[in-house]
Design a protein around this motif. Sequence first.
Motif, PDB file in Angstrom:
ATOM      1  N   MET A 183     130.409  55.557  14.212  1.00 58.91           N
ATOM      2  CA  MET A 183     130.513  55.507  15.670  1.00 58.91           C
ATOM      3  C   MET A 183     129.197  55.956  16.290  1.00 58.91           C
ATOM      4  N   SER A 184     128.710  55.257  17.294  1.00 57.69           N
ATOM      5  CA  SER A 184     127.481  55.624  17.979  1.00 57.69           C
ATOM      6  C   SER A 184     127.632  56.987  18.635  1.00 57.69           C
ATOM      7  N   ASN A 185     126.523  57.733  18.751  1.00 60.68           N
ATOM      8  CA  ASN A 185     126.562  59.045  19.369  1.00 60.68           C
ATOM      9  C   ASN A 185     126.813  58.961  20.865  1.00 60.68           C
ATOM     10  N   THR A 186     126.503  57.824  21.480  1.00 62.75           N
ATOM     11  CA  THR A 186     126.622  57.680  22.932  1.00 62.75           C
ATOM     12  C   THR A 186     127.477  56.471  23.291  1.00 62.75           C
ATOM     13  N   VAL A 187     128.506  56.717  24.088  1.00 60.10           N
ATOM     14  CA  VAL A 187     129.330  55.647  24.653  1.00 60.10           C
ATOM     15  C   VAL A 187     129.364  55.866  26.160  1.00 60.10           C
ATOM     16  N   ARG A 188     128.846  54.917  26.899  1.00 62.34           N
ATOM     17  CA  ARG A 188     128.803  55.034  28.355  1.00 62.34           C
ATOM     18  C   ARG A 188     130.079  54.439  28.941  1.00 62.34           C
ATOM     19  N   VAL A 189     130.801  55.253  29.691  1.00 54.88           N
ATOM     20  CA  VAL A 189     132.095  54.845  30.233  1.00 54.88           C
ATOM     21  C   VAL A 189     132.042  54.900  31.759  1.00 54.88           C
ATOM     22  N   ALA A 190     132.502  53.844  32.405  1.00 52.73           N
ATOM     23  CA  ALA A 190     132.598  53.797  33.867  1.00 52.73           C
ATOM     24  C   ALA A 190     134.066  53.709  34.266  1.00 52.73           C
ATOM     25  N   LEU A 191     134.491  54.585  35.178  1.00 50.24           N
ATOM     26  CA  LEU A 191     135.853  54.584  35.699  1.00 50.24           C
ATOM     27  C   LEU A 191     135.825  54.064  37.127  1.00 50.24           C
ATOM     28  N   PHE A 209     122.594  49.944  36.505  1.00 56.66           N
ATOM     29  CA  PHE A 209     122.311  50.956  35.497  1.00 56.66           C
ATOM     30  C   PHE A 209     121.636  50.299  34.293  1.00 56.66           C
ATOM     31  N   SER A 210     120.698  51.001  33.717  1.00 51.65           N
ATOM     32  CA  SER A 210     119.992  50.482  32.538  1.00 51.65           C
ATOM     33  C   SER A 210     119.997  51.551  31.437  1.00 51.65           C
TER      34      SER A 210
END
Length: 263
Positions: free
Chosen positions: A1-9, A78-79
């Motif tokens: 699993m990647s260390n970073t998961v970007r989540v938008a709510l 976002f980038s």
Amino acid sequence: MSNTVRVALCQLECHPAIYASHISYLNEPFVPPPGHASLSLLSTKGLDVGALEALCREQYVAWHETRVASVLAFLKTFSPPPDVVLFPEGSLPLEVLGLLAQWSAETGATILAGSHSPRRSTKSVARYLDLGVTKEALNKLYKYGSTNTLPLIQGGKVTLIPKRLLSPFERSVVSAPSRELPLLHPYTLPGDIRILPLICSEALQLHSVTQVYDLVAIVAYDSKPDSFRTYVEHQVANGKPVAFCNDGASGGSFVHTIVDRRI
């Protein structure tokens, strides 16, 4: 699993895209409280309000699609863009899913596109097929008798996930109780992240999961989001981050991550 998961709510207040009892919320000028007057109720009394209901639906869906497009345009600034985007239960009717599928294809993001009541008209079936849903999947959904389904959008393609554990308010009074725990299925995202999508009350009832998962994502339409606290704390204690997206009328959306208690 990647260390970073970007989540938008995307905690939007919406007319639920759900057919509940005699009410079609999308056909109403506003969301009526339980037991209050509505256009749907008037239609059951023999009053011809069909033209008014159609006008309300047409204008709301057009306005809502513009609003969702604005949200997606903002997220695209976002980038990099978010890896996973959640919308509340019941927030997205079938008519706006094409917009989200296109955005998903362009950005590579995975979208849990709220939920809606499946529709069977010829026009609706054509929409589902255009979104990449197969006839076999549709027939299975209709045979299952699903009244609430979550579209999982990956790379522009849509998978319809039926709500398997209904709340007491959604069950028919003549429904037979289930003798077995329904099986819930995680889905693999880019980067081999396994996400367990849950539709509101599914997180509050006993269930069985077919395989291990890395992240829990809950889409909800619930006036008491604190009801999910015990489930969330249990998941986090077992090393599973939880993303919870509720309807904007009640709010309370959050992302709970793992806490290293060894420090």
